[in-house]
Write an enzyme that holds these catalytic residues in place. Structure first.
Site, short mmCIF file in Angstrom:
data_model
loop_
_atom_site.label_atom_id
_atom_site.label_comp_id
_atom_site.label_asym_id
_atom_site.label_seq_id
_atom_site.Cartn_x
_atom_site.Cartn_y
_atom_site.Cartn_z
N LYS A 1 53.17 40.81 42.29
CA LYS A 1 52.89 42.25 42.12
C LYS A 1 54.05 42.95 41.43
O LYS A 1 53.84 43.87 40.64
CB LYS A 1 52.60 42.89 43.47
CG LYS A 1 51.24 42.48 43.99
CD LYS A 1 50.68 43.52 44.92
CE LYS A 1 49.30 43.08 45.40
NZ LYS A 1 49.18 43.13 46.84
N LYS B 1 41.45 32.40 39.29
CA LYS B 1 40.88 32.97 40.51
C LYS B 1 40.23 34.33 40.20
O LYS B 1 40.82 35.13 39.48
CB LYS B 1 41.99 33.17 41.55
CG LYS B 1 41.46 33.59 42.92
CD LYS B 1 42.57 34.11 43.83
CE LYS B 1 42.96 35.51 43.46
NZ LYS B 1 43.77 36.21 44.44
N LYS C 1 40.41 41.36 40.93
CA LYS C 1 40.17 42.71 40.40
C LYS C 1 41.09 43.01 39.22
O LYS C 1 40.73 43.73 38.31
CB LYS C 1 40.41 43.75 41.48
CG LYS C 1 39.34 43.77 42.56
CD LYS C 1 39.78 44.62 43.74
CE LYS C 1 39.06 44.19 45.00
NZ LYS C 1 39.73 44.62 46.23
#
Ligand code: TYM
Length: 334
Positions: A116, A202, A205
């Protein structure tokens, strides 16, 4: 009332609510377990702030969409508490207390923190976009789980490291202050642990490779037609490798009874990718249509949805408040 407790949660982030990775990797398991466990199904709107702190107005409407999708996917609000994290302030108190017993090094090692941090960096935020809250993300997740003294946490494989950290935090707390928390177990379904996205990575979003529960039939068709297949299968008669093909993987997931024949034909060159895609579109749309319809009905009656969330928060708060009494006592806070 079942004696074992279960908690799980999803973030109201991303463009369009939940995708079929969330549905198959997690939500289906929650639905399956709702008669066996006392269930708490959270929409983690505070977690969404770790990446959406500069776009907060988008979070509340998204949270309602996720609530509708929980129910459209099969959760029964009579059986489980469906609620927003921010409606149950006990999560914040427990987060603070747990943060005092969580070594910094544990958090810096979490792989999702590094991912992130890089993602926010790519967005051009620079150093100041990586907050203290982002580093503490897994502590807040541990608080979500431990506030209910949950035994089971059904999730996809990408959450395994977070769950391991929740267990370590629970152990450390119990060692310091006495046995308050059971160690929460991750419940991961091997078949759906990692649902692939349209590009073979994978489904996620943030990668633009997802099929959403809110996608209409035409959108699903377009997306499936664009999905990656076996790169060396150019003509219909070229042999395919179903194990490495998104379309074949999704076929197995959604058509467990008949997929093996389709896989054989793909391997032997008796069928081409276009046929596989067309069939998958039919199967997927048949499966998703009732969810879409129910989702829309629920979102058309927001007052009823708010009432479900209000009642869910009330039930959740009662359990979390009990836990906090035990936590304060164990820590000798008066
Ligand atoms: P989130 O919102 O990213 O994902 C929600 C759930 O969907 C699963 N999932 C997948 N499973 C299989 N294949 C995929 N492609 C896929 N993509 C997502 C996730 O594993 C997850 O189970 N940190 C959590 C939210 C959270 C939480 C919690 C979860 C906060 N507190 C407490 C459990 C318990 C997250 O970001 O999930």
């Amino acid at each position: 009332m079942p004696s074992k407790r279960l908690l799980s949660g999803m973030q109201p982030t991303g463009g369009a609510g939940l995708h079929i990775g969330n549905l198959e990797g997690a939500l289906r398991q929650w639905v399956r377990l709702q008669d066996e466990y006392e269930m708490y199904c959270c929409i983690v709107d505070w977690h969404a702030l770790t990446t959406m702190y500069d776009n907060t107005e988008a979070i509340a409407p998204k949270a309602r969409e996720v609530a509708a999708e929980y129910i459209a996917g099969g959760l029964d609000p009579q059986k489980c508490a469906i609620f927003l994290q921010s409606h149950v302030k006990e999560h914040a108190e427990l987060h603070l207390l747990l943060s005092m017993v969580t070594p910094l090094g544990w958090l810096e090692r979490v792989p999702t923190f590094k991912e992130k941090r890089d993602m926010l960096d790519e967005r051009g935020g620079g150093d100041e976009s990586v907050s203290y809250g982002l580093l503490g993300y897994p502590v807040l997740q541990a608080a979500d789980i431990l506030a209910y003294r949950a035994h089971a946490v059904p999730v996809g494989k990408d959450q395994a490291a977070h769950l391991e950290l929740s267990r370590e935090i629970a152990r450390r707390f119990n060692r310091l202050y006495g046995e308050v928390f059971p160690e929460p177990q991750a419940v991961i379904n091997e078949m759906t642990a990692v649902v692939p996205g349209l590009d073979g990575r994978k489904m996620s979003k943030s990668l633009g490779n997802a099929i959403y529960l809110s996608d209409d039939a035409d959108t699903v068709a377009k997306k499936v037609m664009s999905a990656f297949t076996t790169p060396t299968k150019i003509k219909k008669t070229d042999p395919g490798v179903p194990e490495n093909c998104v379309v074949c993987q999704l076929r197995r997931l959604y058509d467990p009874e008949n997929y093996s024949l389709a896989w054989e034909e793909c391997r032997s060159g008796a069928r081409g990718c276009v046929q596989s895609k067309r069939e998958l579109i039919e199967i997927l749309n048949a499966e998703l249509e009732p969810i879409r319809r129910r989702r829309k009905e629920l979102l058309d009656d927001l007052a009823q949805l708010e009432e479900i969330l209000r009642q869910g928060a009330e039930r959740a708060r009662a359990t979390a408040a009990d836990t906090m009494t035990a936590v304060r006592q164990a820590m000798k806070l008066r």
